[in-house]
Design a protein around this motif. Structure first.
Motif, PDB file in Angstrom:
ATOM      1  N   LEU A 104       0.821  -1.213   0.000  1.00 56.38           N
ATOM      2  CA  LEU A 104       0.000   0.000   0.000  1.00 56.38           C
ATOM      3  C   LEU A 104       0.856   1.265   0.000  1.00 56.38           C
ATOM      4  CD1 LEU A 104      -2.802  -1.070   2.501  1.00 56.38           C
ATOM      5  CD2 LEU A 104      -3.085  -0.597   0.055  1.00 56.38           C
ATOM      6  N   ARG A 105       1.926   1.257   0.782  1.00 58.28           N
ATOM      7  CA  ARG A 105       2.817   2.421   0.794  1.00 58.28           C
ATOM      8  C   ARG A 105       3.531   2.568  -0.542  1.00 58.28           C
ATOM      9  NH1 ARG A 105       6.148   2.554   6.392  1.00 58.28           N
ATOM     10  NH2 ARG A 105       6.772   4.572   5.516  1.00 58.28           N
ATOM     11  N   GLY A 106       3.853   1.434  -1.169  1.00 59.90           N
ATOM     12  CA  GLY A 106       4.467   1.479  -2.493  1.00 59.90           C
ATOM     13  C   GLY A 106       3.518   2.038  -3.539  1.00 59.90           C
ATOM     14  N   ILE A 107       2.230   1.679  -3.436  1.00 62.87           N
ATOM     15  CA  ILE A 107       1.218   2.205  -4.357  1.00 62.87           C
ATOM     16  C   ILE A 107       1.129   3.727  -4.227  1.00 62.87           C
ATOM     17  CG2 ILE A 107      -1.278   2.311  -4.789  1.00 62.87           C
ATOM     18  CD1 ILE A 107      -1.359  -0.696  -4.057  1.00 62.87           C
ATOM     19  N   LEU A 108       1.118   4.201  -2.982  1.00 60.03           N
ATOM     20  CA  LEU A 108       1.035   5.644  -2.767  1.00 60.03           C
ATOM     21  C   LEU A 108       2.266   6.360  -3.317  1.00 60.03           C
ATOM     22  CD1 LEU A 108      -0.477   6.047   0.813  1.00 60.03           C
ATOM     23  CD2 LEU A 108      -1.645   6.002  -1.382  1.00 60.03           C
ATOM     24  N   SER A 109       3.429   5.773  -3.124  1.00 59.78           N
ATOM     25  CA  SER A 109       4.667   6.378  -3.645  1.00 59.78           C
ATOM     26  C   SER A 109       4.633   6.443  -5.164  1.00 59.78           C
ATOM     27  CB  SER A 109       5.888   5.567  -3.186  1.00 59.78           C
ATOM     28  OG  SER A 109       6.041   5.641  -1.790  1.00 59.78           O
ATOM     29  N   SER A 110       4.098   5.381  -5.788  1.00 62.91           N
ATOM     30  CA  SER A 110       3.996   5.352  -7.249  1.00 62.91           C
ATOM     31  C   SER A 110       3.051   6.436  -7.756  1.00 62.91           C
ATOM     32  CB  SER A 110       3.509   3.969  -7.692  1.00 62.91           C
ATOM     33  OG  SER A 110       3.298   3.929  -9.074  1.00 62.91           O
ATOM     34  N   ILE A 111       1.894   6.577  -7.090  1.00 65.18           N
ATOM     35  CA  ILE A 111       0.927   7.613  -7.473  1.00 65.18           C
ATOM     36  C   ILE A 111       1.526   8.998  -7.271  1.00 65.18           C
ATOM     37  CG2 ILE A 111      -1.302   8.652  -6.866  1.00 65.18           C
ATOM     38  CD1 ILE A 111      -2.233   5.816  -6.091  1.00 65.18           C
ATOM     39  N   GLU A 112       2.196   9.174  -6.136  1.00 65.95           N
ATOM     40  CA  GLU A 112       2.788  10.476  -5.807  1.00 65.95           C
ATOM     41  C   GLU A 112       3.846  10.878  -6.829  1.00 65.95           C
ATOM     42  OE1 GLU A 112       3.894  12.453  -1.566  1.00 65.95           O
ATOM     43  OE2 GLU A 112       5.036  10.658  -2.114  1.00 65.95           O
ATOM     44  N   SER A 113       4.671   9.903  -7.221  1.00 60.24           N
ATOM     45  CA  SER A 113       5.725  10.226  -8.189  1.00 60.24           C
ATOM     46  C   SER A 113       5.140  10.526  -9.558  1.00 60.24           C
ATOM     47  CB  SER A 113       6.719   9.072  -8.242  1.00 60.24           C
ATOM     48  OG  SER A 113       6.498   8.204  -9.257  1.00 60.24           O
ATOM     49  N   LYS A 114       4.036   9.878  -9.910  1.00 65.79           N
ATOM     50  CA  LYS A 114       3.367  10.128 -11.196  1.00 65.79           C
ATOM     51  C   LYS A 114       2.761  11.542 -11.196  1.00 65.79           C
ATOM     52  CE  LYS A 114       1.908   8.574 -15.213  1.00 65.79           C
ATOM     53  NZ  LYS A 114       2.863   8.198 -16.274  1.00 65.79           N
ATOM     54  N   ILE A 115       2.156  11.917 -10.065  1.00 69.59           N
ATOM     55  CA  ILE A 115       1.550  13.243  -9.945  1.00 69.59           C
ATOM     56  C   ILE A 115       2.609  14.328 -10.063  1.00 69.59           C
ATOM     57  CG2 ILE A 115       0.388  14.821  -8.342  1.00 69.59           C
ATOM     58  CD1 ILE A 115      -1.171  12.409  -7.294  1.00 69.59           C
ATOM     59  N   ASN A 116       3.763  14.085  -9.434  1.00 69.30           N
ATOM     60  CA  ASN A 116       4.813  15.086  -9.381  1.00 69.30           C
ATOM     61  C   ASN A 116       5.706  15.115 -10.618  1.00 69.30           C
ATOM     62  OD1 ASN A 116       3.963  15.846  -6.832  1.00 69.30           O
ATOM     63  ND2 ASN A 116       5.302  14.390  -5.799  1.00 69.30           N
ATOM     64  N   SER A 117       5.540  14.139 -11.520  1.00 72.10           N
ATOM     65  CA  SER A 117       6.411  14.092 -12.707  1.00 72.10           C
ATOM     66  C   SER A 117       5.908  15.021 -13.805  1.00 72.10           C
ATOM     67  CB  SER A 117       6.470  12.660 -13.220  1.00 72.10           C
ATOM     68  OG  SER A 117       5.205  12.231 -13.644  1.00 72.10           O
TER      69      SER A 117
END
Length: 240
Positions: free
Chosen positions: A227-240
């Motif tokens: 779950l934390r990995g999913i959030l990190s993936s979403i966060e990095s996509k948003i910030n890219s």
């Protein structure tokens, strides 16, 4: 014995209640005590009331906040004198004892609040379960050390019974630590605030529901990592 169980006293007002609780623990074979912002500790009054269980007080760990006290354990069970509006799962004292006794590989925090006000709503949100001890009178709030004594006695009694197995009890293995769950909640809530799913208007309500919903899931270590990995993936996509 009972090395996986940590008794946590939150914002205790009178040192005598800390000492009495240590005494209640010691005579039943419990030794791990955590104190969250006690008003007066260490204290000669606490030592006097411990009556020979001084070692529990000497080894007690004092924390600045409840989050710090709960961080390394997996399941948190709070004792509350009255039912709350939040839909946190509830257990009878017998159900609580059965859950603890059938999960000796799990680390438990058994949490008791301030003598006057008990656990706050925010503190209860850190609990996976709530236990309310039944009383027969209008004065529903037990003395702090009495509540500790009831729990420790019931657990010791059950542990001495050879027929402790309970097929109906859920076995928990490799549960996520409280500190990892809290880090996930914080990241999720921050992310949802950034998308305006959580707003100033609904923040209090949704934050409570998120905590309760995921606590009910009894997440394991690998699940919270995913779950934390999913959030990190979403966060990095948003910030890219």
């Amino acid at each position: 014995m009972f090395d996986n169980i940590n008794i946590v006293l939150v914002n205790t007002s009178h040192p005598g209640n800390i000492g009495s609780s240590a005494r209640a623990m010691g005579v039943m074979g419990f030794s791990k005590l955590s104190l969250v912002q006690p008003k007066d500790f260490p204290s000669e009054i606490a030592t006097a009331m411990a009556v020979g269980c001084d070692e529990i007080l000497e080894n007690a760990i004092v924390y600045e906040d409840l989050s710090g006290a709960l961080g390394e354990s997996s399941l948190n069970i709070g004792f509350s004198a009255r039912p709350r509006k939040e839909s946190i799962p509830t257990l009878s004292v017998d159900e609580c004892v059965n859950k603890v006794i059938t999960n000796d590989a799990v680390t438990f925090n058994i949490i008791f609040g301030n003598e006057k006000n008990g656990l706050s709503n925010e503190e209860l949100l850190m609990c996976d379960y709530i236990v309310t001890l039944p009383t027969a009178s209008f004065y529903s709030s037990l003395n702090l050390s009495a509540a500790v004594q009831i729990f420790t006695y019931e657990l010791l009694k059950k542990s001495l019974d050879n027929s402790t197995s309970n097929p109906a009890s859920q076995k928990h293995i490799n549960l996520a630590k409280t500190k990892d769950k809290e880090a996930f909640y914080k990241k999720l809530i921050d992310l949802l605030k950034g998308t305006n799913f959580i707003t100033e208007k609904n923040s209090k309500s949704l934050t409570k529901k998120i905590h309760i919903m995921f606590n009910k899931a009894m997440l394991e270590e690998h699940e919270i990592s995913i779950l934390r990995g999913i959030l990190s993936s979403i966060e990095s996509k948003i910030n890219s």
